[in-house]
Write a protein that holds these residues in place. Structure first.
Motif, PDB file in Angstrom:
ATOM      1  N   ARG A  38       0.830  -1.193   0.000  1.00  0.00           N
ATOM      2  CA  ARG A  38       0.000   0.000   0.000  1.00  0.00           C
ATOM      3  C   ARG A  38       0.865   1.243   0.000  1.00  0.00           C
ATOM      4  O   ARG A  38       2.027   1.225   0.418  1.00  0.00           O
ATOM      5  CB  ARG A  38      -0.950   0.012   1.200  1.00  0.00           C
ATOM      6  CG  ARG A  38      -0.278   0.241   2.541  1.00  0.00           C
ATOM      7  CD  ARG A  38      -1.317   0.135   3.658  1.00  0.00           C
ATOM      8  NE  ARG A  38      -0.729   0.469   4.946  1.00  0.00           N
ATOM      9  CZ  ARG A  38      -1.389   0.391   6.098  1.00  0.00           C
ATOM     10  NH1 ARG A  38      -2.661  -0.024   6.130  1.00  0.00           N
ATOM     11  NH2 ARG A  38      -0.795   0.717   7.219  1.00  0.00           N
ATOM     12  N   GLN A  39       0.261   2.301  -0.503  1.00  0.00           N
ATOM     13  CA  GLN A  39       0.949   3.586  -0.532  1.00  0.00           C
ATOM     14  C   GLN A  39      -0.028   4.686  -0.168  1.00  0.00           C
ATOM     15  O   GLN A  39      -0.991   4.940  -0.911  1.00  0.00           O
ATOM     16  CB  GLN A  39       1.566   3.845  -1.904  1.00  0.00           C
ATOM     17  CG  GLN A  39       2.456   5.068  -1.948  1.00  0.00           C
ATOM     18  CD  GLN A  39       3.304   5.125  -3.198  1.00  0.00           C
ATOM     19  OE1 GLN A  39       2.960   4.573  -4.240  1.00  0.00           O
ATOM     20  NE2 GLN A  39       4.448   5.791  -3.097  1.00  0.00           N
ATOM     21  N   ALA A  40       0.229   5.317   0.956  1.00  0.00           N
ATOM     22  CA  ALA A  40      -0.581   6.443   1.399  1.00  0.00           C
ATOM     23  C   ALA A  40      -0.088   7.714   0.717  1.00  0.00           C
ATOM     24  O   ALA A  40       1.072   7.782   0.284  1.00  0.00           O
ATOM     25  CB  ALA A  40      -0.502   6.580   2.911  1.00  0.00           C
ATOM     26  N   PRO A  41      -0.929   8.728   0.631  1.00  0.00           N
ATOM     27  CA  PRO A  41      -0.513   9.982  -0.010  1.00  0.00           C
ATOM     28  C   PRO A  41       0.755  10.543   0.631  1.00  0.00           C
ATOM     29  O   PRO A  41       0.844  10.672   1.856  1.00  0.00           O
ATOM     30  CB  PRO A  41      -1.707  10.907   0.233  1.00  0.00           C
ATOM     31  CG  PRO A  41      -2.867   9.991   0.385  1.00  0.00           C
ATOM     32  CD  PRO A  41      -2.340   8.769   1.062  1.00  0.00           C
ATOM     33  N   GLY A  42       1.745  10.838  -0.195  1.00  0.00           N
ATOM     34  CA  GLY A  42       2.974  11.426   0.299  1.00  0.00           C
ATOM     35  C   GLY A  42       3.911  10.463   0.988  1.00  0.00           C
ATOM     36  O   GLY A  42       4.952  10.870   1.514  1.00  0.00           O
ATOM     37  N   GLU A  43       3.541   9.167   1.010  1.00  0.00           N
ATOM     38  CA  GLU A  43       4.359   8.167   1.690  1.00  0.00           C
ATOM     39  C   GLU A  43       4.944   7.184   0.697  1.00  0.00           C
ATOM     40  O   GLU A  43       4.554   7.140  -0.468  1.00  0.00           O
ATOM     41  CB  GLU A  43       3.507   7.406   2.715  1.00  0.00           C
ATOM     42  CG  GLU A  43       2.845   8.283   3.763  1.00  0.00           C
ATOM     43  CD  GLU A  43       3.844   8.898   4.729  1.00  0.00           C
ATOM     44  OE1 GLU A  43       3.583  10.030   5.204  1.00  0.00           O
ATOM     45  OE2 GLU A  43       4.878   8.253   4.989  1.00  0.00           O
ATOM     46  N   GLY A  44       5.881   6.393   1.171  1.00  0.00           N
ATOM     47  CA  GLY A  44       6.477   5.366   0.331  1.00  0.00           C
ATOM     48  C   GLY A  44       5.625   4.112   0.304  1.00  0.00           C
ATOM     49  O   GLY A  44       4.597   4.002   0.984  1.00  0.00           O
ATOM     50  N   LEU A  45       6.069   3.168  -0.491  1.00  0.00           N
ATOM     51  CA  LEU A  45       5.368   1.894  -0.622  1.00  0.00           C
ATOM     52  C   LEU A  45       5.639   1.038   0.614  1.00  0.00           C
ATOM     53  O   LEU A  45       6.782   0.931   1.065  1.00  0.00           O
ATOM     54  CB  LEU A  45       5.859   1.195  -1.884  1.00  0.00           C
ATOM     55  CG  LEU A  45       4.976   0.169  -2.547  1.00  0.00           C
ATOM     56  CD1 LEU A  45       3.630   0.772  -2.926  1.00  0.00           C
ATOM     57  CD2 LEU A  45       5.665  -0.384  -3.782  1.00  0.00           C
ATOM     58  N   GLU A  46       4.575   0.456   1.158  1.00  0.00           N
ATOM     59  CA  GLU A  46       4.683  -0.347   2.380  1.00  0.00           C
ATOM     60  C   GLU A  46       4.129  -1.749   2.130  1.00  0.00           C
ATOM     61  O   GLU A  46       3.038  -1.894   1.573  1.00  0.00           O
ATOM     62  CB  GLU A  46       3.880   0.312   3.510  1.00  0.00           C
ATOM     63  CG  GLU A  46       3.851  -0.467   4.804  1.00  0.00           C
ATOM     64  CD  GLU A  46       2.900   0.145   5.827  1.00  0.00           C
ATOM     65  OE1 GLU A  46       3.053  -0.155   7.028  1.00  0.00           O
ATOM     66  OE2 GLU A  46       2.006   0.911   5.430  1.00  0.00           O
ATOM     67  N   ARG A  47       4.859  -2.760   2.536  1.00  0.00           N
ATOM     68  CA  ARG A  47       4.346  -4.125   2.416  1.00  0.00           C
ATOM     69  C   ARG A  47       3.332  -4.390   3.515  1.00  0.00           C
ATOM     70  O   ARG A  47       3.581  -4.112   4.684  1.00  0.00           O
ATOM     71  CB  ARG A  47       5.480  -5.142   2.488  1.00  0.00           C
ATOM     72  CG  ARG A  47       5.020  -6.591   2.240  1.00  0.00           C
ATOM     73  CD  ARG A  47       6.202  -7.546   2.226  1.00  0.00           C
ATOM     74  NE  ARG A  47       6.798  -7.684   3.551  1.00  0.00           N
ATOM     75  CZ  ARG A  47       6.420  -8.595   4.450  1.00  0.00           C
ATOM     76  NH1 ARG A  47       5.415  -9.432   4.147  1.00  0.00           N
ATOM     77  NH2 ARG A  47       7.011  -8.680   5.622  1.00  0.00           N
ATOM     78  N   VAL A  48       2.220  -4.977   3.137  1.00  0.00           N
ATOM     79  CA  VAL A  48       1.149  -5.282   4.092  1.00  0.00           C
ATOM     80  C   VAL A  48       1.207  -6.740   4.509  1.00  0.00           C
ATOM     81  O   VAL A  48       1.145  -7.061   5.695  1.00  0.00           O
ATOM     82  CB  VAL A  48      -0.217  -4.952   3.467  1.00  0.00           C
ATOM     83  CG1 VAL A  48      -1.355  -5.403   4.384  1.00  0.00           C
ATOM     84  CG2 VAL A  48      -0.325  -3.451   3.175  1.00  0.00           C
ATOM     85  N   SER A  49       1.309  -7.621   3.524  1.00  0.00           N
ATOM     86  CA  SER A  49       1.290  -9.051   3.827  1.00  0.00           C
ATOM     87  C   SER A  49       1.766  -9.837   2.626  1.00  0.00           C
ATOM     88  O   SER A  49       1.599  -9.393   1.487  1.00  0.00           O
ATOM     89  CB  SER A  49      -0.131  -9.487   4.211  1.00  0.00           C
ATOM     90  OG  SER A  49      -0.148 -10.791   4.750  1.00  0.00           O
ATOM     91  N   THR A  50       2.345 -11.001   2.893  1.00  0.00           N
ATOM     92  CA  THR A  50       2.834 -11.903   1.845  1.00  0.00           C
ATOM     93  C   THR A  50       2.303 -13.301   2.109  1.00  0.00           C
ATOM     94  O   THR A  50       2.238 -13.736   3.260  1.00  0.00           O
ATOM     95  CB  THR A  50       4.369 -11.940   1.832  1.00  0.00           C
ATOM     96  OG1 THR A  50       4.864 -10.608   1.659  1.00  0.00           O
ATOM     97  CG2 THR A  50       4.894 -12.819   0.712  1.00  0.00           C
ATOM     98  N   ILE A  51       1.934 -13.978   1.036  1.00  0.00           N
ATOM     99  CA  ILE A  51       1.521 -15.382   1.150  1.00  0.00           C
ATOM    100  C   ILE A  51       2.263 -16.185   0.105  1.00  0.00           C
ATOM    101  O   ILE A  51       2.301 -15.818  -1.081  1.00  0.00           O
ATOM    102  CB  ILE A  51      -0.010 -15.526   1.006  1.00  0.00           C
ATOM    103  CG1 ILE A  51      -0.436 -16.986   1.211  1.00  0.00           C
ATOM    104  CG2 ILE A  51      -0.507 -14.981  -0.327  1.00  0.00           C
ATOM    105  CD1 ILE A  51      -1.951 -17.151   1.370  1.00  0.00           C
TER     106      ILE A  51
END
Length: 108
Positions: A38-51
């Motif tokens: 996910r990427q919030a406005p003005g923020e970097g890309l963040e991993r949420v979950s991996t399967i």
């Protein structure tokens, strides 16, 4: 061609739930470790979950549950007790590939 189409985003009140889906094609889904980012406005890309292909999960958000249906080449993300800080564009992907995202907006 690899295709990753995320859907299921929308506007929800804090405390609500959403279920995201990602329909894929063009690669061997069942053998591929998949992830939600996910990427919030003005923020970097963040991993949420991996399967992984075998179903083992590495999640960094305990309110979110990742799952997959290898028969449908589809990845899911169940998001519960959503908070305003969860507002972002959510992407599905693997390795360094991600598709078009779906926007999640959580109002307070």
């Amino acid at each position: 061609d690899v295709q990753l189409q995320a859907s299921g985003g929308g506007l929800v009140h804090a405390g609500g739930s959403l279920r995201l889906s990602c329909v894929t094609s063009g690669f061997t889904f069942a053998r591929t470790a998949m992830k939600w980012l996910r990427q919030a406005p003005g923020e970097g890309l963040e991993r949420v979950s991996t399967i992984n292909g075998d179903g083992t999960i590495d999640s960094v958000k305990d309110r979110f549950t990742i799952s997959r249906d290898n028969g449908k080449n589809t990845l899911y993300l169940q998001m519960n007790n959503l908070k305003p800080e969860d507002s972002a564009v959510y992407y599905c992907g693997f390795n360094d590939i991600r598709g078009q995202g779906t926007l999640v907006t959580v109002s307070s």
